[in-house]
Design a protein around this motif. Structure first.
Motif, mmCIF file in Angstrom:
data_model
loop_
_atom_site.group_PDB
_atom_site.id
_atom_site.type_symbol
_atom_site.label_atom_id
_atom_site.label_comp_id
_atom_site.label_asym_id
_atom_site.label_seq_id
_atom_site.Cartn_x
_atom_site.Cartn_y
_atom_site.Cartn_z
ATOM 1 N N ARG A 1 0.757 -1.343 -0.055
ATOM 2 C CA ARG A 1 -0.125 -0.129 -0.057
ATOM 3 C C ARG A 1 0.843 1.316 -0.057
ATOM 4 O O ARG A 1 0.434 2.305 -0.789
ATOM 5 C CB ARG A 1 -1.074 0.080 1.201
ATOM 6 N N THR A 2 2.100 1.209 0.832
ATOM 7 C CA THR A 2 2.714 2.361 0.844
ATOM 8 C C THR A 2 4.021 2.648 0.174
ATOM 9 O O THR A 2 4.555 3.704 -0.134
ATOM 10 C CB THR A 2 2.948 2.680 2.321
ATOM 11 N N THR A 3 4.576 1.379 -0.499
ATOM 12 C CA THR A 3 5.923 1.495 -1.098
ATOM 13 C C THR A 3 5.718 1.070 -2.688
ATOM 14 O O THR A 3 4.417 0.685 -3.013
ATOM 15 C CB THR A 3 6.873 0.583 -0.341
ATOM 16 N N ASN A 4 6.901 1.125 -3.194
ATOM 17 C CA ASN A 4 7.073 0.534 -4.705
ATOM 18 C C ASN A 4 7.516 -0.882 -4.588
ATOM 19 O O ASN A 4 7.697 -1.494 -5.678
ATOM 20 C CB ASN A 4 8.058 1.376 -5.339
ATOM 21 N N GLY A 5 6.966 -1.416 -3.494
ATOM 22 C CA GLY A 5 7.450 -3.034 -3.479
ATOM 23 C C GLY A 5 6.103 -3.973 -3.367
ATOM 24 O O GLY A 5 5.139 -3.313 -3.446
ATOM 25 N N SER A 6 6.336 -4.978 -3.049
ATOM 26 C CA SER A 6 5.318 -6.041 -3.016
ATOM 27 C C SER A 6 5.585 -7.153 -2.008
ATOM 28 O O SER A 6 6.872 -7.751 -2.341
ATOM 29 C CB SER A 6 4.590 -6.448 -4.324
ATOM 30 N N GLY A 7 4.805 -7.670 -1.046
ATOM 31 C CA GLY A 7 4.941 -8.688 -0.477
ATOM 32 C C GLY A 7 5.117 -8.674 1.111
ATOM 33 O O GLY A 7 4.964 -7.395 1.472
ATOM 34 N N PRO A 8 4.781 -9.548 1.962
ATOM 35 C CA PRO A 8 4.576 -9.435 3.204
ATOM 36 C C PRO A 8 5.889 -9.063 4.006
ATOM 37 O O PRO A 8 7.012 -9.720 3.411
ATOM 38 C CB PRO A 8 4.108 -10.851 3.647
ATOM 39 N N LEU A 9 5.729 -8.618 5.264
ATOM 40 C CA LEU A 9 7.069 -8.012 5.885
ATOM 41 C C LEU A 9 7.563 -9.464 6.230
ATOM 42 O O LEU A 9 9.030 -9.348 6.644
ATOM 43 C CB LEU A 9 6.577 -7.173 7.165
ATOM 44 N N SER A 10 6.881 -10.179 6.626
ATOM 45 C CA SER A 10 7.283 -11.656 7.304
ATOM 46 C C SER A 10 8.364 -12.232 6.244
ATOM 47 O O SER A 10 9.063 -13.232 6.485
ATOM 48 C CB SER A 10 6.382 -12.447 7.578
ATOM 49 N N GLN A 11 8.356 -11.890 5.215
ATOM 50 C CA GLN A 11 9.265 -12.411 3.909
ATOM 51 C C GLN A 11 10.456 -11.684 3.465
ATOM 52 O O GLN A 11 11.169 -11.813 2.613
ATOM 53 C CB GLN A 11 8.541 -12.912 2.787
ATOM 54 N N MET A 12 10.418 -10.291 4.319
ATOM 55 C CA MET A 12 11.542 -9.365 3.812
ATOM 56 C C MET A 12 12.459 -8.952 4.721
ATOM 57 O O MET A 12 12.071 -8.297 5.930
ATOM 58 C CB MET A 12 10.804 -8.114 3.019
ATOM 59 N N ARG A 13 13.700 -9.249 4.505
ATOM 60 C CA ARG A 13 14.745 -8.748 5.499
ATOM 61 C C ARG A 13 15.052 -7.224 5.498
ATOM 62 O O ARG A 13 14.524 -6.617 4.639
ATOM 63 C CB ARG A 13 16.036 -9.411 5.123
ATOM 64 N N LEU A 14 15.598 -6.632 6.431
ATOM 65 C CA LEU A 14 15.858 -5.270 6.587
ATOM 66 C C LEU A 14 16.650 -4.742 5.375
ATOM 67 O O LEU A 14 16.196 -3.614 4.870
ATOM 68 C CB LEU A 14 16.717 -4.898 7.770
ATOM 69 N N SER A 15 17.587 -5.399 5.061
ATOM 70 C CA SER A 15 18.284 -5.057 3.712
ATOM 71 C C SER A 15 17.377 -4.887 2.665
ATOM 72 O O SER A 15 17.568 -3.880 1.668
ATOM 73 C CB SER A 15 19.454 -5.822 3.488
ATOM 74 N N GLU A 16 16.352 -5.493 2.409
ATOM 75 C CA GLU A 16 15.500 -5.567 1.454
ATOM 76 C C GLU A 16 14.551 -4.369 1.382
ATOM 77 O O GLU A 16 14.113 -3.694 0.594
ATOM 78 C CB GLU A 16 14.630 -6.921 1.110
ATOM 79 N N LEU A 17 14.009 -4.242 2.654
ATOM 80 C CA LEU A 17 12.991 -3.120 2.907
ATOM 81 C C LEU A 17 13.890 -1.904 2.681
ATOM 82 O O LEU A 17 13.389 -0.925 2.196
ATOM 83 C CB LEU A 17 12.659 -3.161 4.394
ATOM 84 N N GLY A 18 15.212 -1.725 2.833
ATOM 85 C CA GLY A 18 15.907 -0.638 2.624
ATOM 86 C C GLY A 18 16.012 0.083 1.379
ATOM 87 O O GLY A 18 16.437 0.955 0.977
ATOM 88 N N LYS A 19 15.630 -0.766 0.197
ATOM 89 C CA LYS A 19 15.697 -0.495 -0.998
ATOM 90 C C LYS A 19 14.499 0.088 -1.466
ATOM 91 O O LYS A 19 14.519 0.418 -2.788
ATOM 92 C CB LYS A 19 16.094 -1.736 -1.992
ATOM 93 N N LEU A 20 13.363 0.013 -0.780
ATOM 94 C CA LEU A 20 12.064 0.498 -1.235
ATOM 95 C C LEU A 20 12.068 1.813 -0.941
ATOM 96 O O LEU A 20 12.453 2.629 -0.153
ATOM 97 C CB LEU A 20 11.039 -0.227 -0.509
ATOM 98 N N ASP A 21 11.114 2.476 -1.843
ATOM 99 C CA ASP A 21 10.666 3.842 -1.781
ATOM 100 C C ASP A 21 9.334 4.065 -0.918
ATOM 101 O O ASP A 21 8.452 3.684 -1.264
ATOM 102 C CB ASP A 21 10.458 4.512 -3.180
ATOM 103 N N ALA A 22 9.459 4.372 0.199
ATOM 104 C CA ALA A 22 8.381 4.756 1.047
ATOM 105 C C ALA A 22 7.362 5.805 0.598
ATOM 106 O O ALA A 22 6.339 5.920 1.524
ATOM 107 C CB ALA A 22 8.754 4.937 2.780
#
Length: 286
Positions: free
Chosen positions: A121-142
């Motif tokens: 809903r809020t970023t340019n990514g897709s998927g559940p947080l439970s499957q995304m490490r912090l390093s992956e989340l850091g690449k998204l545009d919030a």
């Protein structure tokens, strides 16, 4: 302090007790006595009211005395991407005395700011947080889905540690909104309070889930806490639409909503030793 059962919620137990209690006066007396015994054994005392007032009304005793506290929802998600450092800074510029921050966790267990269980809903990514490490989340545009996306392009999803440090710097009261993960949240917040003792006088932990608050008080009874309550929250979504399509589930959860409302007024506030109730504005009458 003994722990409550992992799976059975208190209001379910109360519901069964009420059903049994209607059979005879003896049952009713026994159940009331059992409830008082349970409360005496497992309840937490409230934090001193003076400290609770300091957290809930930070403007008292200052130049702004007499004014209400202004708390920016999701960090201030209207004027900047929600739950970001940019939102916290903008809320402070706009005169907020505090911010509400949503606590979630990355796949590798790092506490972060995010309202949803997914990033869709809020970023340019897709998927559940439970499957995304912090390093992956850091690449998204919030800021990707925000109305001011061009102004805040590239804004990152912050860790809770980063957000707390920014709030302390700006002297903002923090409302930690915990959606779930009772054990993980209590452990993470306990570490934050240990690292930043100023939070004891400038923050409050709140949740719709009584178990979350009970775990927090169990982990650190000095923390100011609140239960969030919206009538019919178990059976209906925030916009009033039924949460479940199944008529059976809808009627059952509606019944549980009645029990939960009763438990909030008569049991849960005392059991958890909360300092406040947070009530949705639509249910506050003149």
């Amino acid at each position: 302090m003994l722990q409550m059962g992992e799976e059975v919620t208190l209001y379910s137990v109360v519901f069964v007790a009420l059903l049994l209690g209607t059979r005879s006066p003896l049952w009713t007396t026994a159940l009331i006595a059992s409830l008082y015994f349970f409360m005496a054994m497992f309840r937490f005392p409230q934090v001193p009211s003076s400290r609770a007032r300091q957290v809930l009304h930070p403007t008292q005793g200052t130049a702004g005395s007499g004014k209400v506290s202004v708390v920016a929802h999701r960090g201030g998600g209207h004027d900047a991407p929600e739950n970001t450092i940019a939102a916290i800074r903008q809320a402070s510029k706009n005169g907020a005395t505090g911010v509400e921050l949503d606590l979630e966790f990355s796949a590798d267990g790092v506490p972060i700011l995010m309202h949803d269980e997914t990033v869709d809903r809020t970023t340019n990514g897709s998927g559940p947080l439970s499957q995304m490490r912090l390093s992956e989340l850091g690449k998204l545009d919030a800021a990707a889905k925000h109305r001011l996306r061009d102004k805040f392009a590239g804004e990152k999803i912050p860790t809770m540690e980063e957000a707390v440090e920014e709030c302390i710097k700006l002297k903002l009261t923090i409302y930690f909104d915990v959606k779930g993960h009772p054990d993980e949240a209590a452990a993470a917040l306990k570490e934050l309070y240990r690292k930043h003792p100023v939070l004891y006088n400038s923050s409050i932990v709140c949740s719709f889930e009584p178990k979350v608050i009970y775990r927090m008080r169990q982990s650190d009874p000095k923390v100011v806490t609140a239960l969030t309550h919206r009538p019919w929250s178990l059976s209906r979504l925030g916009d009033g639409a039924p949460r479940f399509s199944s008529p059976w589930k809808h009627h059952w959860t509606s019944l549980m909503d009645v029990v939960l409302d009763w438990a909030h007024h008569h049991v849960l506030w005392k059991l958890c030793g909360i300092s406040a109730f947070l009530v949705q504005k639509n249910f506050v009458s003149p």
